[in-house]
Write an enzyme that holds these catalytic residues in place. Structure first.
Site, PDB file in Angstrom:
ATOM      1  NE  ARG A  74     -54.360  16.181 -12.503  1.00  0.00           N
ATOM      2  CZ  ARG A  74     -53.565  15.134 -12.424  1.00  0.00           C
ATOM      3  NH1 ARG A  74     -53.770  14.091 -13.172  1.00  0.00           N
ATOM      4  NH2 ARG A  74     -52.550  15.126 -11.594  1.00  0.00           N
ATOM      5  CG  ASP A  75     -58.552  20.141  -6.141  1.00  0.00           C
ATOM      6  OD1 ASP A  75     -59.714  19.674  -6.015  1.00  0.00           O
ATOM      7  OD2 ASP A  75     -57.837  20.418  -5.164  1.00  0.00           O
ATOM      8  CB  ILE A  76     -62.102  23.663 -10.791  1.00  0.00           C
ATOM      9  CG1 ILE A  76     -60.992  23.977 -11.784  1.00  0.00           C
ATOM     10  CG2 ILE A  76     -63.108  24.819 -10.707  1.00  0.00           C
ATOM     11  CD1 ILE A  76     -60.178  25.217 -11.471  1.00  0.00           C
ATOM     12  CG  ASN A  80     -58.265  25.081  -5.072  1.00  0.00           C
ATOM     13  OD1 ASN A  80     -57.690  25.445  -4.055  1.00  0.00           O
ATOM     14  ND2 ASN A  80     -58.241  23.828  -5.481  1.00  0.00           N
ATOM     15  CB  SER A 115     -62.081  18.116  -4.083  1.00  0.00           C
ATOM     16  OG  SER A 115     -60.913  18.787  -3.649  1.00  0.00           O
TER      17      SER A 115
END
Length: 166
Positions: A74-76, A80, A115
Site C-alpha cells: 500500500r505504499d510502493i 521505499n 502516498s
C-alpha cells in the site's frame, strides 16, 4: 529483516538488519543532477525483484501457517525501494501494509494509506485494497525512474486518468 524484539529504556524496540546502500529516490535525484539516465537493464531487474517480493508477500505461505498472508504493501514508491551495495533489492516500510493473520484481518477501513502521488485511483475512491494497486504504484515508480521526472497528480476518476495517459 527483523532481527530481534527488545526493550530499551523501558520502551519496546525492533532491531532490524543494517542496510548499506541507497533508495531509488536518492538514486534518481543523483542521476538527474548528473544528467545521466538510469541504466535500463539494472532498472528492470530492480523492478522485477520488487514485483517478485510483492508476489511473495501476497501469495507465499509463511512457515507457521497454512494460508498466505495476502499482504498488500500500500505504499510502493522510490523511497521505499532500497538497493544494497551488494546489489540486493529490499522493499521497505510495510508499516501501512494490510494482511490476513489467522482468522482476523489487520485492516483499516476508513483511511487510505499510502502516498497520493503513487496511489491507484481505485484506492483514492475507497475501493478495497488489492495487489493490483501495488502493481499500479510500481508502474508509476518505473515511469518516474525511466524519465527521472514526477508523474504528477493522479486523478482518481477513470475518465480523467485516461486523459492523462493519452
Amino acid at each position: 529483516k527483523v532481527e530481534d524484539l527488545t526493550s530499551i529504556g523501558g520502551k519496546c524496540a525492533i532491531v532490524m538488519e543494517y542496510l548499506e546502500g541507497v533508495d531509488l529516490k536518492w538514486m534518481s535525484s543523483f542521476l538527474k543532477e548528473k544528467g545521466l539516465e538510469f541504466p535500463r537493464g539494472a532498472l528492470f531487474e530492480i523492478i522485477l525483484a520488487v514485483a517478485s517480493a510483492l508476489d511473495a508477500a501476497y501469495n507465499s505461505v509463511p512457515l507457521q501457517g497454512d494460508q498466505p498472508l495476502k499482504a498488500i504493501h500500500r505504499d510502493i514508491k522510490p523511497s521505499n525501494i532500497f538497493v544494497t551495495v551488494a546489489g540486493g533489492v529490499k522493499v521497505l516500510d510495510f508499516g501501512t501494509a494490510r494482511a490476513n493473520f489467522a482468522e482476523r484481518e489487520a485492516k483499516t477501513q476508513a483511511l487510505a494509506f499510502g502516498s497520493q502521488g503513487y496511489m491507484a485511483p481505485e484506492r483514492m475512491l475507497g475501493e478495497e485494497d488489492t495487489p493490483a494497486a501495488d502493481i499500479f504504484s510500481l508502474g508509476i515508480t518505473l515511469y518516474e525512474l525511466l524519465t527521472l521526472d514526477s508523474f504528477g497528480r493522479i486523478p482518481p476518476r477513470p475518465n480523467k486518468f485516461q486523459k492523462k495517459m493519452d
